[in-house]
Design a protein around this motif. Structure first.
Motif, PDB file in Angstrom:
ATOM      1  N   VAL A   1       0.889  -1.136   0.025  1.00 46.76           N
ATOM      2  CA  VAL A   1       0.052   0.119   0.043  1.00 46.76           C
ATOM      3  C   VAL A   1       0.779   1.362  -0.010  1.00 46.76           C
ATOM      4  O   VAL A   1       0.642   2.290  -0.782  1.00 46.76           O
ATOM      5  N   THR A   2       1.776   1.205   0.912  1.00 47.99           N
ATOM      6  CA  THR A   2       2.868   2.375   0.954  1.00 47.99           C
ATOM      7  C   THR A   2       3.229   2.898  -0.489  1.00 47.99           C
ATOM      8  O   THR A   2       3.425   3.692  -0.953  1.00 47.99           O
ATOM      9  N   ILE A   3       3.904   1.630  -1.225  1.00 49.78           N
ATOM     10  CA  ILE A   3       4.693   1.573  -2.298  1.00 49.78           C
ATOM     11  C   ILE A   3       3.665   2.463  -3.490  1.00 49.78           C
ATOM     12  O   ILE A   3       4.031   3.340  -3.923  1.00 49.78           O
ATOM     13  N   TYR A   4       2.588   1.689  -3.373  1.00 50.82           N
ATOM     14  CA  TYR A   4       1.444   2.233  -4.322  1.00 50.82           C
ATOM     15  C   TYR A   4       1.035   3.529  -4.318  1.00 50.82           C
ATOM     16  O   TYR A   4       0.900   4.483  -5.254  1.00 50.82           O
ATOM     17  N   LEU A   5       0.866   4.030  -3.087  1.00 52.41           N
ATOM     18  CA  LEU A   5       0.394   5.322  -2.687  1.00 52.41           C
ATOM     19  C   LEU A   5       1.180   6.494  -3.060  1.00 52.41           C
ATOM     20  O   LEU A   5       0.847   7.316  -3.614  1.00 52.41           O
ATOM     21  N   TRP A   6       2.275   6.256  -2.643  1.00 47.68           N
ATOM     22  CA  TRP A   6       3.215   7.383  -2.699  1.00 47.68           C
ATOM     23  C   TRP A   6       3.985   7.392  -3.959  1.00 47.68           C
ATOM     24  O   TRP A   6       4.837   8.266  -3.894  1.00 47.68           O
ATOM     25  N   HIS A   7       4.314   6.353  -4.814  1.00 45.77           N
ATOM     26  CA  HIS A   7       5.360   6.372  -5.701  1.00 45.77           C
ATOM     27  C   HIS A   7       5.150   7.494  -6.854  1.00 45.77           C
ATOM     28  O   HIS A   7       6.338   7.977  -7.240  1.00 45.77           O
ATOM     29  N   ASN A   8       3.924   7.742  -7.122  1.00 47.59           N
ATOM     30  CA  ASN A   8       3.637   8.925  -8.258  1.00 47.59           C
ATOM     31  C   ASN A   8       4.141  10.425  -7.453  1.00 47.59           C
ATOM     32  O   ASN A   8       4.853  11.287  -8.051  1.00 47.59           O
ATOM     33  N   LEU A   9       3.841  10.481  -6.235  1.00 45.88           N
ATOM     34  CA  LEU A   9       4.260  11.866  -5.771  1.00 45.88           C
ATOM     35  C   LEU A   9       5.783  11.945  -5.502  1.00 45.88           C
ATOM     36  O   LEU A   9       6.402  12.792  -5.893  1.00 45.88           O
ATOM     37  N   LEU A  10       6.201  10.751  -5.305  1.00 49.88           N
ATOM     38  CA  LEU A  10       7.941  10.783  -5.121  1.00 49.88           C
ATOM     39  C   LEU A  10       8.565  10.844  -6.483  1.00 49.88           C
ATOM     40  O   LEU A  10       9.562  11.343  -6.525  1.00 49.88           O
ATOM     41  N   ILE A  11       7.731  10.142  -7.607  1.00 51.22           N
ATOM     42  CA  ILE A  11       8.577  10.604  -8.900  1.00 51.22           C
ATOM     43  C   ILE A  11       8.649  12.064  -9.275  1.00 51.22           C
ATOM     44  O   ILE A  11       9.631  12.809  -9.789  1.00 51.22           O
ATOM     45  N   MET A  12       7.347  12.790  -8.785  1.00 51.06           N
ATOM     46  CA  MET A  12       7.569  14.121  -8.927  1.00 51.06           C
ATOM     47  C   MET A  12       8.735  14.845  -8.103  1.00 51.06           C
ATOM     48  O   MET A  12       9.222  15.845  -8.466  1.00 51.06           O
ATOM     49  N   ALA A  13       8.885  14.337  -6.903  1.00 51.86           N
ATOM     50  CA  ALA A  13       9.960  14.711  -6.067  1.00 51.86           C
ATOM     51  C   ALA A  13      11.177  14.725  -6.486  1.00 51.86           C
ATOM     52  O   ALA A  13      12.123  15.613  -6.181  1.00 51.86           O
ATOM     53  N   THR A  14      11.509  13.838  -7.457  1.00 49.80           N
ATOM     54  CA  THR A  14      13.020  13.627  -7.943  1.00 49.80           C
ATOM     55  C   THR A  14      13.196  14.842  -8.715  1.00 49.80           C
ATOM     56  O   THR A  14      14.385  15.202  -8.987  1.00 49.80           O
ATOM     57  N   VAL A  15      12.254  15.472  -9.468  1.00 49.64           N
ATOM     58  CA  VAL A  15      12.592  16.509 -10.377  1.00 49.64           C
ATOM     59  C   VAL A  15      13.396  17.779  -9.467  1.00 49.64           C
ATOM     60  O   VAL A  15      14.320  18.080 -10.196  1.00 49.64           O
ATOM     61  N   PRO A  16      12.914  18.276  -8.425  1.00 47.13           N
ATOM     62  CA  PRO A  16      13.587  19.408  -8.015  1.00 47.13           C
ATOM     63  C   PRO A  16      14.987  18.984  -7.509  1.00 47.13           C
ATOM     64  O   PRO A  16      15.870  19.863  -7.187  1.00 47.13           O
ATOM     65  N   ILE A  17      15.088  17.775  -6.873  1.00 48.10           N
ATOM     66  CA  ILE A  17      16.312  17.206  -6.595  1.00 48.10           C
ATOM     67  C   ILE A  17      17.272  17.105  -7.885  1.00 48.10           C
ATOM     68  O   ILE A  17      18.573  17.556  -7.740  1.00 48.10           O
ATOM     69  N   ILE A  18      16.894  16.860  -8.928  1.00 49.98           N
ATOM     70  CA  ILE A  18      17.854  16.617 -10.081  1.00 49.98           C
ATOM     71  C   ILE A  18      18.221  17.944 -10.687  1.00 49.98           C
ATOM     72  O   ILE A  18      19.050  18.313 -11.084  1.00 49.98           O
ATOM     73  N   ASP A  19      17.268  19.142 -10.639  1.00 47.39           N
ATOM     74  CA  ASP A  19      17.531  20.492 -10.872  1.00 47.39           C
ATOM     75  C   ASP A  19      18.660  20.999 -10.131  1.00 47.39           C
ATOM     76  O   ASP A  19      19.250  22.186 -10.376  1.00 47.39           O
ATOM     77  N   GLN A  20      18.938  20.451  -8.795  1.00 45.14           N
ATOM     78  CA  GLN A  20      20.030  21.055  -8.213  1.00 45.14           C
ATOM     79  C   GLN A  20      21.244  20.661  -8.540  1.00 45.14           C
ATOM     80  O   GLN A  20      22.330  21.425  -8.536  1.00 45.14           O
TER      81      GLN A  20
END
Length: 430
Positions: free
Chosen positions: A344-363
């Motif tokens: 459940v945790t993996i499924y619920l959060w994975h899409n939002l976490l994919i979005m969160a990778t963008v500002p990290i890479i932007d750094q």
């Protein structure tokens, strides 16, 4: 049929997390999404004893979860053909539901809701706080009619009877998250809605299956041919809910057939031949009804229903019964255990976490050696690959931060990293 959007691509996702609910062949009252860790693997496959874990089914669920994450990251349409994750996950959930309904139906439904809702509440709390903090007001959202009745749809973040509302654009493109982040985050929640309605309908479906098995098994495909082809159109989210129920209903009932032993009564050559014909029809139908993303079956309901149905028949027809993962698969035992414990945790959060990778890479663009055009160009080309590398540690952090809620929901002692390693076991309370 709208299922949210694929991160970074604007395509419709599967559905899938699965989450992934339901673990067949478990001990009575074993939590559906937080299974007990198994013992250390052995080098040879062993038959699952009555009431024990079936590691083949656990492996299928893990593959389905990984495929969902990769699909939402890269948006590759062919993945929906290679492995229909959502059909597999609904089938496994249906098998567990059939097993559980040996107990009073009302208690089983309450138990499923108890295990499903607390992880959803944690996710919803974070998403809603972010949306409200960025200025979204449901009372003033024109898509909700600007009324209290429209704003009341926020209740679907608590109990997902319908599709939870969210603004299609929130924030700005120059912010930490792109303006479609809320759309991306809420995308996977359609699966929880479909799962909830399947759970509620299961007592009646199982009753019908035990009396008229083949009619009950094939009825969802017939319904998909009506509501999933435009022959009959049901507008709005009601239409989406009915379409999802029809598309994956056959897989859910196949889970019944697997648990009840009906599939094993069909000669293998006949089951595989029939499944192949149904899959062939699905591909033929898809070829004449390609959507904006080509062969993405998520955009073609009848193709998705028939292809998923056929694949699930074959996977369950050839299903071994493993108490431990055999041979080279044994090295994946801990990851399979962890992913099943935290589905459940993996499924619920994975899409939002994919979005969160963008500002990290932007750094990375701010690093001194990134000032040249060549370096910037290379980083642009490696963007998606870097997202793929980052998403897994972010999912691990989500497991540590929120995964223990699955244990609490299942009336277990909370665990941070339940991968079946020595010392990772915990006794159930009560």
């Amino acid at each position: 049929m709208t299922h949210g959007y694929t991160a970074g691509t604007g395509t419709n996702p599967d559905p899938e997390s699965t989450p992934a609910y339901g673990i067949p062949q478990q001990r009575q009252q074993e939590p559906e999404l937080a299974p007990k860790p198994t013992s250390a693997p052995t080098s040879a496959p062993a038959k699952a004893k009555g009431g024990g874990r079936d590691r083949y089914l656990d492996l299928l669920r893990s593959i389905a979860l990984v495929r969902v994450v990769v699909y939402h990251l890269f948006g590759w349409a062919w993945l929906s053909v290679l492995f229909p994750s959502m059909g597999v996950m609904f089938a496994l959930a249906g098998s567990l539901m059939a097993r559980s309904l040996n107990r009073p139906a009302l208690g089983v439904i309450k138990g499923r809701l108890r295990r499903l809702l607390p992880p959803l509440w944690a996710f919803s709390a974070v998403v809603l706080v972010m949306m409200f903090g960025m200025g979204w007001n449901p009372l003033k959202d024109p898509d909700l009619g600007g009324t209290w009745w429209g704003a009341a749809k926020v209740f679907d973040y608590i109990v997902p009877f319908g599709a939870p509302p969210y603004p299609e654009h929130l924030g700005s493109e120059s912010g930490l998250l792109e303006s479609t982040w809320a759309d991306q985050a809420a995308g996977p929640l359609w699966y929880l809605r479909a799962y909830l309605w399947f759970v509620i309908a299961s007592p009646l479906l199982l009753w019908a299956f035990r009396r008229i098995p083949w009619a009950t098994l094939l009825a969802p495909l017939a319904l998909t041919a009506v509501v999933g082809t435009g022959l009959v159109t049901i507008p709005g989210e009601t239409g989406n809910a009915v379409s999802d129920f029809a598309v994956y209903g056959g897989c859910w009932v196949l889970g019944f057939a697997h648990h009840e032993g009906v599939l094993k009564q069909v000669p293998r050559y006949l089951a595989v031949s029939g499944a192949t014909l149904i899959m062939g029809f699905g591909l033929w139908w898809a070829s004449g009804h390609l959507g904006p993303d080509g062969w993405d079956l998520n955009d073609i309901p009848l193709a998705q229903a028939t292809w998923s149905f056929g694949v699930v028949v074959i996977l369950l027809q050839y299903a071994p019964s493993w108490q431990t993962l055999p041979g080279r698969l044994a090295k994946w035992d801990k990851l399979v255990t962890l992913s099943n414990n935290r589905a459940v945790t993996i499924y619920l959060w994975h899409n939002l976490l994919i979005m969160a990778t963008v500002p990290i890479i932007d750094q990375l663009y701010n690093l001194p050696f990134m000032e040249s055009d060549t370096a910037t160009s290379l980083l642009d080309k490696a963007d998606t690959f870097l997202m793929f590398l980052l998403i897994w540690p972010l999912i691990a952090l989500a497991i540590l931060a929120f995964g223990w809620i699955e244990d609490i929901a299942a009336k277990r002692s909370p665990r941070l990293w339940p991968n079946g390693a020595s010392g990772g076991r915990s006794r159930r309370r009560g």
